[in-house]
Design a protein around this motif. Structure first.
Motif, PDB file in Angstrom:
ATOM      1  N   ILE A 203       0.836  -1.200   0.000  1.00  0.00           N
ATOM      2  CA  ILE A 203       0.000   0.000   0.000  1.00  0.00           C
ATOM      3  C   ILE A 203       0.869   1.248   0.000  1.00  0.00           C
ATOM      4  O   ILE A 203       0.575   2.233  -0.691  1.00  0.00           O
ATOM      5  CB  ILE A 203      -0.950  -0.021   1.211  1.00  0.00           C
ATOM      6  CG1 ILE A 203      -1.931  -1.196   1.083  1.00  0.00           C
ATOM      7  CG2 ILE A 203      -1.712   1.297   1.339  1.00  0.00           C
ATOM      8  CD1 ILE A 203      -2.780  -1.439   2.311  1.00  0.00           C
TER       9      ILE A 203
ATOM     10  N   VAL B  94      -0.218   3.095  -3.348  1.00  0.00           N
ATOM     11  CA  VAL B  94      -1.413   3.900  -3.093  1.00  0.00           C
ATOM     12  C   VAL B  94      -1.034   5.315  -2.672  1.00  0.00           C
ATOM     13  O   VAL B  94      -0.297   5.508  -1.701  1.00  0.00           O
ATOM     14  CB  VAL B  94      -2.299   3.242  -2.007  1.00  0.00           C
ATOM     15  CG1 VAL B  94      -3.568   4.065  -1.780  1.00  0.00           C
ATOM     16  CG2 VAL B  94      -2.647   1.816  -2.418  1.00  0.00           C
TER      17      VAL B  94
ATOM     18  N   TYR C  50      -7.347   1.486  -3.614  1.00  0.00           N
ATOM     19  CA  TYR C  50      -6.071   1.029  -4.184  1.00  0.00           C
ATOM     20  C   TYR C  50      -5.746   1.776  -5.472  1.00  0.00           C
ATOM     21  O   TYR C  50      -4.598   2.168  -5.703  1.00  0.00           O
ATOM     22  CB  TYR C  50      -6.125  -0.475  -4.458  1.00  0.00           C
ATOM     23  CG  TYR C  50      -4.834  -1.005  -5.046  1.00  0.00           C
ATOM     24  CD1 TYR C  50      -3.734  -1.256  -4.231  1.00  0.00           C
ATOM     25  CD2 TYR C  50      -4.707  -1.225  -6.412  1.00  0.00           C
ATOM     26  CE1 TYR C  50      -2.548  -1.721  -4.768  1.00  0.00           C
ATOM     27  CE2 TYR C  50      -3.524  -1.679  -6.958  1.00  0.00           C
ATOM     28  CZ  TYR C  50      -2.445  -1.930  -6.124  1.00  0.00           C
ATOM     29  OH  TYR C  50      -1.262  -2.361  -6.670  1.00  0.00           O
TER      30      TYR C  50
ATOM     31  N   ARG D 191      -7.103   4.131   3.636  1.00  0.00           N
ATOM     32  CA  ARG D 191      -5.975   3.205   3.526  1.00  0.00           C
ATOM     33  C   ARG D 191      -6.088   2.083   4.572  1.00  0.00           C
ATOM     34  O   ARG D 191      -5.724   0.937   4.302  1.00  0.00           O
ATOM     35  CB  ARG D 191      -4.662   3.964   3.674  1.00  0.00           C
ATOM     36  CG  ARG D 191      -4.373   4.871   2.483  1.00  0.00           C
ATOM     37  CD  ARG D 191      -3.341   5.942   2.832  1.00  0.00           C
ATOM     38  NE  ARG D 191      -2.018   5.402   3.015  1.00  0.00           N
ATOM     39  CZ  ARG D 191      -1.113   5.247   2.042  1.00  0.00           C
ATOM     40  NH1 ARG D 191      -1.421   5.577   0.790  1.00  0.00           N
ATOM     41  NH2 ARG D 191       0.085   4.771   2.299  1.00  0.00           N
TER      42      ARG D 191
ATOM     43  N   LEU E  16      -8.485  -0.407   3.129  1.00  0.00           N
ATOM     44  CA  LEU E  16      -7.834  -1.262   2.137  1.00  0.00           C
ATOM     45  C   LEU E  16      -7.021  -2.357   2.821  1.00  0.00           C
ATOM     46  O   LEU E  16      -7.084  -3.533   2.427  1.00  0.00           O
ATOM     47  CB  LEU E  16      -6.934  -0.415   1.227  1.00  0.00           C
ATOM     48  CG  LEU E  16      -6.049  -1.180   0.241  1.00  0.00           C
ATOM     49  CD1 LEU E  16      -6.874  -2.076  -0.671  1.00  0.00           C
ATOM     50  CD2 LEU E  16      -5.212  -0.189  -0.583  1.00  0.00           C
ATOM     51  N   LEU E  17      -6.267  -1.990   3.854  1.00  0.00           N
ATOM     52  CA  LEU E  17      -5.465  -2.981   4.572  1.00  0.00           C
ATOM     53  C   LEU E  17      -6.364  -4.050   5.203  1.00  0.00           C
ATOM     54  O   LEU E  17      -6.085  -5.252   5.105  1.00  0.00           O
ATOM     55  CB  LEU E  17      -4.643  -2.286   5.660  1.00  0.00           C
ATOM     56  CG  LEU E  17      -3.814  -3.219   6.557  1.00  0.00           C
ATOM     57  CD1 LEU E  17      -2.681  -3.848   5.761  1.00  0.00           C
ATOM     58  CD2 LEU E  17      -3.281  -2.460   7.773  1.00  0.00           C
TER      59      LEU E  17
END
Length: 279
Positions: free
Chosen positions: A60, A64, A89, A98, A101-102
């Motif tokens: 990431i 990102v 992403y 973020r 996303l993780l």
């Protein structure tokens, strides 16, 4: 003349139910498609949960951008749910995006993770971090600064310890010493970790009302530590849940209208049937 024709309201409810069913189907299909792509993107994210976490953080960090994209799932009406993990992403994201996303990427590999809201001393939400359960313990991860809070041995530092400013500074400094230049800009006065909640209860007035009421019923500490629903990080799932509830309501209401109409027909036709039988 047939008396079993559905009324206009019944037809409207059935049409709405059909549209909702299609929406649920599309949302679940989109989620499955996104999950498949995320699995491909993060396929090289190590083996153990802690290795997968570290590899995902680096992925990431490299791919990102730090941004605040105006993206959402399918329709503007769902914009309050924020972008999907895959949209983050490709389009970038802030601390909360973020972290989303993780969390979703790790979930695809059966690694438990969730989001934590960071508040100021004045109880204002200001930052978001993630907590990740691994074989080495629970790590606190700040995806805005790409910092995995760990001690000198690489073991996780509990969130309760990070509430101590000295411990937080030492953890961030280890990230800087490891080559993380972005961590050098960490605003310690602004993003202290002494006031956190598992859910951002200040997102809207209904949330604030629930938090106020819940704090008085079960206690503020319990409300601060309630498990965060994993579905909250996937707009497609939230839409499917909401549409499912509306679908059930439409079908029940349509069923009730039909029963009521048939009963009226039976009452009206009752005397006529008796007269015919007598004749």
């Amino acid at each position: 003349m047939s008396t079993d024709r559905p009324g206009k309201l019944e037809l409207l409810l059935l049409a709405s139910a059909t549209a909702l069913l299609l929406l649920i189907g599309y949302a679940l299909w989109d989620r499955a498609s996104e999950r498949s792509e995320l699995r491909t993107i993060f396929a090289d994210a190590g083996g153990t949960p802690s290795e997968r976490m570290r590899a995902a953080v680096k992925k990431i960090e490299a791919d990102v951008d730090l941004a605040l994209p105006d993206e959402y799932f399918l329709l503007p009406v769902f914009s309050r749910l924020r972008p999907t993990a895959l949209q983050v992403y490709h389009g970038g994201g802030d601390c909360a995006y973020r972290a989303r996303l993780l969390i979703v990427a790790l979930d695809e590999f059966d690694v438990e993770a969730s989001k934590i809201a960071v508040y100021t001393a004045e109880d204002e939400p200001i930052h978001a971090i993630a907590q990740v359960d691994t074989e080495r313990g629970r790590y606190i991860v700040d995806m805005y600064f790409n910092v995995v809070h760990e001690d000198e041995r690489g073991d996780p530092i509990p969130l309760s310890d990070l509430a101590d400013p000295a411990t937080l500074r030492a953890s961030v400094q280890r990230a800087v010493d490891g080559g993380n230049e972005l961590a050098r800009k960490y605003p310690f006065e602004k993003y202290a970790l002494g006031n956190t909640r598992t859910i951002n209860w200040d997102e809207s007035w209904p949330f604030r009302a629930v938090y106020w009421l819940g704090s008085r019923v079960v206690g503020e500490e319990t409300m601060r530590s309630l498990p965060r629903p994993r579905a909250a990080e996937e707009p497609q799932v939230m839409v499917a849940y909401a549409a499912g509830g509306m679908l059930a309501t439409c079908l029940l209401f349509a069923f009730w209208l039909r029963r009521r109409r048939l009963r009226r027909v039976e009452r009206r036709s009752g005397p006529d049937l008796e007269e015919d039988q007598g004749g």
